[in-house]
Design a protein around this motif. Structure first.
Motif, PDB file in Angstrom:
ATOM      1  N   MET A  26       0.997  -0.967   0.012  1.00  0.00           N
ATOM      2  CA  MET A  26       0.171  -0.081  -0.065  1.00  0.00           C
ATOM      3  C   MET A  26       0.716   1.132   0.046  1.00  0.00           C
ATOM      4  N   ASN A  29       2.438   1.516  -3.450  1.00  0.00           N
ATOM      5  CA  ASN A  29       1.491   2.036  -4.652  1.00  0.00           C
ATOM      6  C   ASN A  29       1.311   3.293  -4.117  1.00  0.00           C
ATOM      7  N   THR A  33       1.976   6.466  -6.839  1.00  0.00           N
ATOM      8  CA  THR A  33       0.746   7.351  -7.353  1.00  0.00           C
ATOM      9  C   THR A  33       1.288   8.853  -7.205  1.00  0.00           C
ATOM     10  N   ASP A  36       3.892   9.728  -9.841  1.00  0.00           N
ATOM     11  CA  ASP A  36       3.247   9.822 -10.933  1.00  0.00           C
ATOM     12  C   ASP A  36       2.680  11.110 -11.396  1.00  0.00           C
ATOM     13  N   VAL A  37       1.924  11.444 -10.479  1.00  0.00           N
ATOM     14  CA  VAL A  37       1.049  12.612 -10.549  1.00  0.00           C
ATOM     15  C   VAL A  37       2.024  13.970 -10.480  1.00  0.00           C
ATOM     16  N   LYS A  40       3.419  14.309 -13.850  1.00  0.00           N
ATOM     17  CA  LYS A  40       2.320  14.972 -14.748  1.00  0.00           C
ATOM     18  C   LYS A  40       1.967  16.258 -14.456  1.00  0.00           C
TER      19      LYS A  40
ATOM     20  N   VAL B  24      -8.069  -4.056  -1.539  1.00  0.00           N
ATOM     21  CA  VAL B  24      -6.787  -3.158  -1.689  1.00  0.00           C
ATOM     22  C   VAL B  24      -6.210  -3.275  -2.886  1.00  0.00           C
ATOM     23  N   PHE B  28      -5.617  -0.853  -6.072  1.00  0.00           N
ATOM     24  CA  PHE B  28      -4.207  -0.309  -6.817  1.00  0.00           C
ATOM     25  C   PHE B  28      -4.418  -0.303  -8.454  1.00  0.00           C
ATOM     26  N   ASN B  32      -3.895   2.510 -10.897  1.00  0.00           N
ATOM     27  CA  ASN B  32      -3.138   2.449 -11.907  1.00  0.00           C
ATOM     28  C   ASN B  32      -3.351   2.531 -13.288  1.00  0.00           C
ATOM     29  N   LEU B  35      -4.398   6.349 -13.856  1.00  0.00           N
ATOM     30  CA  LEU B  35      -3.089   7.034 -13.971  1.00  0.00           C
ATOM     31  C   LEU B  35      -2.523   6.958 -15.566  1.00  0.00           C
ATOM     32  N   GLU B  39      -2.576   9.894 -18.738  1.00  0.00           N
ATOM     33  CA  GLU B  39      -1.612  10.129 -19.527  1.00  0.00           C
ATOM     34  C   GLU B  39      -1.963   9.893 -21.157  1.00  0.00           C
TER      35      GLU B  39
END
Lengths: 202, 139
Positions: A26, A29, A33, A36-37, A40, B24, B28, B32, B35, B39
């Motif tokens: 968790m 991940n 995230t 990644d943001v 961007k 969970v 995820f 993902n 995201l 993009e």
């Protein structure tokens, strides 16, 4: 130690390992995230400013001047041009350059400083520098036929279109299980056909 | 173990835990996917903006060709393929367009409504990017 307690330890231990693994995943991940943001957001911010700047290329430069006098420097990693960004009646020089200086506000060794030099508001300081992290910033200069210009610096007068490719990576990496760094990345490519470059004599 | 009820408690706990883990994992996967889709969408919009720029600068002789293919396909005989990089992979976009003549009487212009659509096999159908532009030619 009786068999009941031993079994409890084994089962409890397995459960605990599962919980820790899940928690670790968790966290990983969530970090992925966020990073990644972040990449961007860098791309989005840079492209907003860049698109605004490029749309003003040559604005308020006298119509009698040709395209060569609009551009100061045109290289694959740098371009500077004259334009009136805020409709003030006078032109300023705006420069975008991917320098070879590393962006040090993070651990990503591929990040370099993408520098934008020019005013950021009406009457603003023309030497104001904005620095962004970028791993790739490539400018292609195209003529009216959409063909790349081989030596743009000596052929500034025939530049009609500008294509920009940009890649940003996150400044940090969540450490992956195999021990290697993996930086989130975001890519953008766009071709601009600025109004002011279309009507001037060559 | 004192009795079988402990075993039942354990089974129930593991069941609850596995359900949570599955939840969970599903979250995820969703984050993902979101995201990557965002993009791909962002790049699809760039592809579309490139085409809008091209349309803005269509010269007057293009009108004849548009007229001869109204409801048809000038520039878009087959989808224009553009490629961009997303997460290190080459993603292909298919750009399509079609024309519809629009009447603005007495303005002295010929206008066309051009509907552009950018699709990718990596984007769900409902996330295709569509934009309509009006191109005018002096008549």
């Amino acid at each position: 130690m009786n068999i009941g307690i031993t079994t409890s330890f084994i089962v409890g231990g397995l459960l605990l390992i599962s919980i820790f693994t899940l928690n670790n995943q968790m966290l990983q991940n969530s970090a992925n995230t966020t990073l990644d943001v972040q990449a961007k957001t860098y791309v989005s911010t840079i492209t907003d400013i860049l698109s605004n700047d490029i749309s003003k290329i040559g604005f308020n430069v006298p119509q009698s001047a040709n395209n060569a006098s609009i551009f100061v420097q045109v290289r694959p990693d740098k371009f500077s041009f004259r334009g009136d960004l805020f409709n003030e009646g006078s032109t300023k020089v705006i420069t975008w350059e991917l320098t070879d200086k590393e962006y040090t506000k993070g651990s990503n060794p591929d990040d370099y400083q993408l520098v934008r030099k020019g005013p950021i508001k009406p009457g603003g300081n023309p030497s104001k520098r904005l620095i962004f992290p970028a791993t790739h910033f490539d400018i292609t200069y195209l003529d009216a036929e959409d063909d790349p210009i081989a030596h743009p610096q000596s052929n500034k007068d025939i530049i009609r279109r500008i294509q920009i490719a940009l890649k940003c990576e996150a400044t940090e990496s969540p450490r992956m299980t195999n021990g290697s760094d993996n930086y989130s990345e975001s890519f953008w490519k766009r071709k601009f056909i600025p109004n002011s470059l279309q009507f001037r004599s060559q | 173990m004192s009795d079988y009820s402990d075993l039942l408690y354990l089974i129930a706990a593991m069941l609850v835990f596995s359900l949570l883990s599955m939840n969970v994992a599903s979250t995820f996967r969703m984050s993902n996917t979101a995201l990557v889709h965002s993009e791909i969408e962002y790049n699809a919009i760039s592809v579309l903006q490139d085409e809008v720029e091209e349309i803005r600068w269509l010269e007057n002789d293009a009108q004849e060709q548009i007229d001869s293919t109204i409801g048809g396909t000038y520039r878009y005989d087959s989808p224009i393929t553009k490629t961009t990089t997303v997460d290190g992979n080459e993603i292909e976009y298919a750009l399509k367009g079609n024309y519809e003549k629009v009447a603005f009487p007495d303005l002295g212009i010929d206008s066309y409504k051009i509907t552009l659509t950018v699709a990718s096999s990596f984007l769900p159908e409902e996330q295709r990017i569509t934009q309509t532009v009006i191109k005018n030619f002096a008549n």
